[in-house]
Design a protein around this motif. Sequence first.
Motif, short mmCIF file in Angstrom:
data_model
loop_
_atom_site.label_atom_id
_atom_site.label_comp_id
_atom_site.label_asym_id
_atom_site.label_seq_id
_atom_site.Cartn_x
_atom_site.Cartn_y
_atom_site.Cartn_z
N VAL A 182 67.36 82.45 17.58
CA VAL A 182 66.68 82.82 18.82
C VAL A 182 66.03 81.60 19.47
CG1 VAL A 182 64.73 84.12 19.78
CG2 VAL A 182 66.30 85.23 18.18
N SER A 183 65.37 80.78 18.67
CA SER A 183 64.72 79.58 19.21
C SER A 183 65.73 78.66 19.88
CB SER A 183 63.99 78.83 18.10
OG SER A 183 62.93 79.61 17.57
N LEU A 184 66.86 78.44 19.21
CA LEU A 184 67.88 77.56 19.76
C LEU A 184 68.53 78.17 21.01
CD1 LEU A 184 69.56 76.40 16.43
CD2 LEU A 184 68.08 75.04 17.93
N ALA A 185 68.78 79.48 20.96
CA ALA A 185 69.40 80.14 22.11
C ALA A 185 68.50 80.10 23.33
CB ALA A 185 69.73 81.60 21.75
N LEU A 186 67.20 80.30 23.15
CA LEU A 186 66.27 80.27 24.28
C LEU A 186 66.16 78.87 24.86
CD1 LEU A 186 63.48 82.68 23.00
CD2 LEU A 186 65.22 83.13 24.76
N ALA A 187 66.14 77.87 23.98
CA ALA A 187 66.10 76.48 24.46
C ALA A 187 67.35 76.17 25.27
CB ALA A 187 65.95 75.52 23.29
N PHE A 188 68.48 76.66 24.77
CA PHE A 188 69.75 76.45 25.47
C PHE A 188 69.74 77.17 26.81
CE2 PHE A 188 74.43 77.10 25.85
CZ PHE A 188 74.78 75.77 25.85
N HIS A 189 69.19 78.38 26.83
CA HIS A 189 69.10 79.16 28.07
C HIS A 189 68.24 78.44 29.10
CE1 HIS A 189 67.04 82.14 30.66
NE2 HIS A 189 68.23 82.70 30.72
N ASP A 190 67.10 77.94 28.67
CA ASP A 190 66.21 77.22 29.60
C ASP A 190 66.87 75.98 30.18
OD1 ASP A 190 64.29 79.12 29.08
OD2 ASP A 190 63.17 77.91 27.65
N ALA A 191 67.61 75.27 29.33
CA ALA A 191 68.31 74.07 29.81
C ALA A 191 69.38 74.44 30.83
CB ALA A 191 68.93 73.33 28.63
N ALA A 192 70.05 75.55 30.59
CA ALA A 192 71.10 76.00 31.52
C ALA A 192 70.50 76.39 32.87
CB ALA A 192 71.87 77.16 30.93
N ALA A 206 77.06 75.83 35.61
CA ALA A 206 76.17 75.60 34.47
C ALA A 206 75.94 76.89 33.69
CB ALA A 206 74.84 75.03 34.94
N LEU A 207 75.74 78.02 34.39
CA LEU A 207 75.51 79.29 33.71
C LEU A 207 76.78 79.77 32.99
CD1 LEU A 207 73.26 81.27 36.22
CD2 LEU A 207 72.61 80.29 34.01
N VAL A 208 77.92 79.58 33.63
CA VAL A 208 79.18 80.00 33.00
C VAL A 208 79.46 79.18 31.75
CG1 VAL A 208 81.68 80.17 33.30
CG2 VAL A 208 80.16 80.81 35.18
N VAL A 209 79.24 77.87 31.83
CA VAL A 209 79.44 77.01 30.67
C VAL A 209 78.47 77.39 29.56
CG1 VAL A 209 79.22 74.65 29.80
CG2 VAL A 209 80.41 75.09 31.96
N ALA A 210 77.21 77.63 29.92
CA ALA A 210 76.20 78.00 28.92
C ALA A 210 76.57 79.32 28.24
CB ALA A 210 74.83 78.11 29.58
N ALA A 211 76.98 80.30 29.02
CA ALA A 211 77.36 81.60 28.45
C ALA A 211 78.59 81.47 27.55
CB ALA A 211 77.63 82.60 29.57
N THR A 212 79.52 80.62 27.95
CA THR A 212 80.72 80.40 27.14
C THR A 212 80.37 79.76 25.80
OG1 THR A 212 82.06 80.11 29.15
CG2 THR A 212 82.98 79.28 27.09
N MET A 213 79.50 78.76 25.84
CA MET A 213 79.11 78.08 24.61
C MET A 213 78.31 79.01 23.70
SD MET A 213 78.17 74.28 26.08
CE MET A 213 77.78 73.61 24.46
N PHE A 214 77.43 79.84 24.28
CA PHE A 214 76.65 80.78 23.47
C PHE A 214 77.56 81.80 22.81
CE2 PHE A 214 74.42 84.80 22.95
CZ PHE A 214 73.37 84.39 22.13
N THR A 215 78.56 82.27 23.55
CA THR A 215 79.49 83.25 22.99
C THR A 215 80.21 82.69 21.77
OG1 THR A 215 79.86 84.23 25.17
CG2 THR A 215 81.51 84.66 23.49
N GLY A 216 80.71 81.45 21.88
CA GLY A 216 81.38 80.83 20.74
C GLY A 216 80.43 80.59 19.58
N ALA A 217 79.21 80.16 19.90
CA ALA A 217 78.22 79.88 18.85
C ALA A 217 77.84 81.16 18.12
CB ALA A 217 76.98 79.24 19.46
N MET A 218 77.70 82.27 18.84
CA MET A 218 77.33 83.53 18.21
C MET A 218 78.43 84.03 17.28
SD MET A 218 74.82 85.57 18.03
CE MET A 218 74.94 86.61 16.57
N SER A 219 79.67 83.85 17.68
CA SER A 219 80.79 84.25 16.81
C SER A 219 80.80 83.43 15.53
CB SER A 219 82.12 84.09 17.56
OG SER A 219 82.19 84.95 18.66
N GLU A 220 80.55 82.13 15.66
CA GLU A 220 80.53 81.27 14.48
C GLU A 220 79.33 81.59 13.59
OE1 GLU A 220 81.90 78.49 11.78
OE2 GLU A 220 82.87 79.50 13.48
N LEU A 221 78.19 81.88 14.20
CA LEU A 221 77.01 82.28 13.41
C LEU A 221 77.32 83.54 12.60
CD1 LEU A 221 73.93 81.91 12.81
CD2 LEU A 221 73.53 83.50 14.70
N ALA A 222 77.95 84.50 13.24
CA ALA A 222 78.31 85.74 12.54
C ALA A 222 79.26 85.46 11.39
CB ALA A 222 78.94 86.73 13.53
#
Length: 211
Positions: free
Chosen positions: A195-205, A159-175
């Motif tokens: 930040v709000s979305l990332a923290l919510a995603f982190h908590d879910a992970a 779950a943590l690996v998947v979450a980190a992978t998705m955040f990495t891709g999302a951050m690149s697209e945001l940039a």
Amino acid sequence: MATQRGGAATRWAGVPVARRKDERRDMLVQAAFRLFGDEGETALTVRAVCREAGLHTRYFYENFTDTSGLLAAVHDREATALGEALLSALEDAGPQPEPRTRAGVSAVLRFLSADPRRGRILFAEARGNEVLADRRRAAQTDLLDGLLAMTRVPDPSLALVVAATMFTGAMSELARQWAEGRLGDDLDPVVETAVSLALAFHDAAVRAASS
């Protein structure tokens, strides 16, 4: 434009050979940054880069085999600068998830805002150029590894690996979207929303990992 060819003998007088080469390489990288950043890949030819740098073409081949190698050097320079800005911001933010996330997102977007050409080199044009695409993939892998290391978990769950992978891709697209001006020009609401979305995603992970 840099010093013209006619002044080359004077410019390099008394400069050690190794330092001359390093300085000429830096001049070529800076020239390529300006050309690619302002006009895109089609502007990046050996002749154009040397003209922009004010150097003879022999100095290009002293440092690079072709423009792909030069473009790789430009990308690596900007990626290193971005990494340093990000690391500095995270170190200042402390260990808590919210300030670290805010510092990280803000650092990346502010870095791109400081010179919009950085966004074209690091994100906007990377999908259409294999040299940049390879480096972009490598940078995302490094970011993913860094995120997982920050968790300080020796054997992170799926779950943590998947979450980190998705955040990495999302951050690149945001940039990329920010660099292309599709998110407006007001940085603060973009950062706060991310930040709000990332923290919510982190908590879910975290919940998924503990279930």
